[in-house]
Design a protein around this motif. Structure first.
Motif, PDB file in Angstrom:
ATOM      1  N   MET A   1       0.848  -1.164   0.000  1.00 48.37           N
ATOM      2  CA  MET A   1       0.000   0.000   0.000  1.00 48.37           C
ATOM      3  C   MET A   1       0.903   1.239   0.000  1.00 48.37           C
ATOM      4  O   MET A   1       1.852   1.316   0.766  1.00 48.37           O
ATOM      5  CB  MET A   1      -0.884  -0.040   1.248  1.00 48.37           C
ATOM      6  CG  MET A   1      -1.952   0.989   1.259  1.00 48.37           C
ATOM      7  SD  MET A   1      -3.104   0.828   2.643  1.00 48.37           S
ATOM      8  CE  MET A   1      -3.952  -0.655   2.208  1.00 48.37           C
ATOM      9  N   ASN A   2       0.580   2.192  -0.843  1.00 51.70           N
ATOM     10  CA  ASN A   2       1.395   3.396  -0.989  1.00 51.70           C
ATOM     11  C   ASN A   2       0.800   4.523  -0.138  1.00 51.70           C
ATOM     12  O   ASN A   2      -0.180   5.149  -0.509  1.00 51.70           O
ATOM     13  CB  ASN A   2       1.454   3.806  -2.464  1.00 51.70           C
ATOM     14  CG  ASN A   2       2.473   4.890  -2.703  1.00 51.70           C
ATOM     15  OD1 ASN A   2       3.258   5.221  -1.834  1.00 51.70           O
ATOM     16  ND2 ASN A   2       2.442   5.446  -3.892  1.00 51.70           N
ATOM     17  N   LEU A   3       1.407   4.765   1.023  1.00 54.59           N
ATOM     18  CA  LEU A   3       0.953   5.813   1.929  1.00 54.59           C
ATOM     19  C   LEU A   3       2.057   6.844   2.089  1.00 54.59           C
ATOM     20  O   LEU A   3       3.227   6.500   2.117  1.00 54.59           O
ATOM     21  CB  LEU A   3       0.614   5.221   3.299  1.00 54.59           C
ATOM     22  CG  LEU A   3      -0.489   4.179   3.313  1.00 54.59           C
ATOM     23  CD1 LEU A   3      -0.541   3.484   4.653  1.00 54.59           C
ATOM     24  CD2 LEU A   3      -1.824   4.834   3.010  1.00 54.59           C
ATOM     25  N   SER A   4       1.683   8.113   2.203  1.00 54.96           N
ATOM     26  CA  SER A   4       2.691   9.154   2.384  1.00 54.96           C
ATOM     27  C   SER A   4       2.194  10.191   3.390  1.00 54.96           C
ATOM     28  O   SER A   4       1.009  10.244   3.720  1.00 54.96           O
ATOM     29  CB  SER A   4       3.027   9.813   1.051  1.00 54.96           C
ATOM     30  OG  SER A   4       1.882  10.389   0.489  1.00 54.96           O
ATOM     31  N   VAL A   5       3.120  11.012   3.852  1.00 59.11           N
ATOM     32  CA  VAL A   5       2.803  12.053   4.820  1.00 59.11           C
ATOM     33  C   VAL A   5       1.771  13.006   4.217  1.00 59.11           C
ATOM     34  O   VAL A   5       1.874  13.399   3.059  1.00 59.11           O
ATOM     35  CB  VAL A   5       4.085  12.818   5.213  1.00 59.11           C
ATOM     36  CG1 VAL A   5       3.760  14.016   6.095  1.00 59.11           C
ATOM     37  CG2 VAL A   5       5.057  11.890   5.905  1.00 59.11           C
ATOM     38  N   GLY A   6       0.753  13.339   4.994  1.00 61.28           N
ATOM     39  CA  GLY A   6      -0.287  14.244   4.535  1.00 61.28           C
ATOM     40  C   GLY A   6      -1.529  13.547   4.024  1.00 61.28           C
ATOM     41  O   GLY A   6      -2.574  14.185   3.860  1.00 61.28           O
ATOM     42  N   ASP A   7      -1.455  12.239   3.768  1.00 58.83           N
ATOM     43  CA  ASP A   7      -2.631  11.504   3.313  1.00 58.83           C
ATOM     44  C   ASP A   7      -3.663  11.428   4.437  1.00 58.83           C
ATOM     45  O   ASP A   7      -3.318  11.231   5.600  1.00 58.83           O
ATOM     46  CB  ASP A   7      -2.268  10.079   2.885  1.00 58.83           C
ATOM     47  CG  ASP A   7      -1.524  10.025   1.574  1.00 58.83           C
ATOM     48  OD1 ASP A   7      -1.415  11.056   0.895  1.00 58.83           O
ATOM     49  OD2 ASP A   7      -1.032   8.932   1.230  1.00 58.83           O
TER      50      ASP A   7
ATOM     51  N   GLU B   1      -2.464  -0.696   7.766  1.00 56.35           N
ATOM     52  CA  GLU B   1      -2.920  -1.132   6.444  1.00 56.35           C
ATOM     53  C   GLU B   1      -4.179  -1.984   6.536  1.00 56.35           C
ATOM     54  O   GLU B   1      -5.047  -1.904   5.668  1.00 56.35           O
ATOM     55  CB  GLU B   1      -1.809  -1.890   5.729  1.00 56.35           C
ATOM     56  CG  GLU B   1      -0.699  -0.971   5.241  1.00 56.35           C
ATOM     57  CD  GLU B   1       0.417  -1.704   4.521  1.00 56.35           C
ATOM     58  OE1 GLU B   1       0.442  -2.948   4.538  1.00 56.35           O
ATOM     59  OE2 GLU B   1       1.280  -1.018   3.941  1.00 56.35           O
ATOM     60  N   SER B   2      -4.320  -2.790   7.574  1.00 57.66           N
ATOM     61  CA  SER B   2      -5.516  -3.628   7.694  1.00 57.66           C
ATOM     62  C   SER B   2      -6.720  -2.823   8.193  1.00 57.66           C
ATOM     63  O   SER B   2      -7.867  -3.221   7.964  1.00 57.66           O
ATOM     64  CB  SER B   2      -5.259  -4.808   8.620  1.00 57.66           C
ATOM     65  OG  SER B   2      -5.028  -4.369   9.931  1.00 57.66           O
ATOM     66  N   ALA B   3      -6.489  -1.681   8.855  1.00 57.99           N
ATOM     67  CA  ALA B   3      -7.589  -0.887   9.406  1.00 57.99           C
ATOM     68  C   ALA B   3      -8.134   0.162   8.441  1.00 57.99           C
ATOM     69  O   ALA B   3      -9.221   0.689   8.652  1.00 57.99           O
ATOM     70  CB  ALA B   3      -7.125  -0.195  10.686  1.00 57.99           C
TER      71      ALA B   3
END
Length: 64
Positions: free
Chosen positions: A1-7, A50-52
């Protein structure tokens, strides 16, 4: 999963303040997330986060 700061992310379970919305403050093996309802910050492992997650809203870019 592609997550970044500010999402902004929506989690399955509500925070005790009643908000489901969180913003990602720091990424890595563990994530620091901040509740958008009461501004409480907490650390959570990547696998648990990621699961939540149910919905991801990418960071909105500021236009001049």
């Amino acid at each position: 999963m592609n997550l970044s700061v500010g999402d902004r992310v929506r989690l399955r379970k509500a925070h005790p303040c009643g908000s489901y919305e969180w913003i990602i403050m720091r990424t890595g093996m563990d994530f620091r997330i901040q509740c958008l309802g009461c501004t409480h910050q907490t650390w959570i492992s990547r696998s648990k986060l990621e699961s939540a997650i149910t919905v991801i809203s990418p960071e909105e870019k500021q236009t001049p």
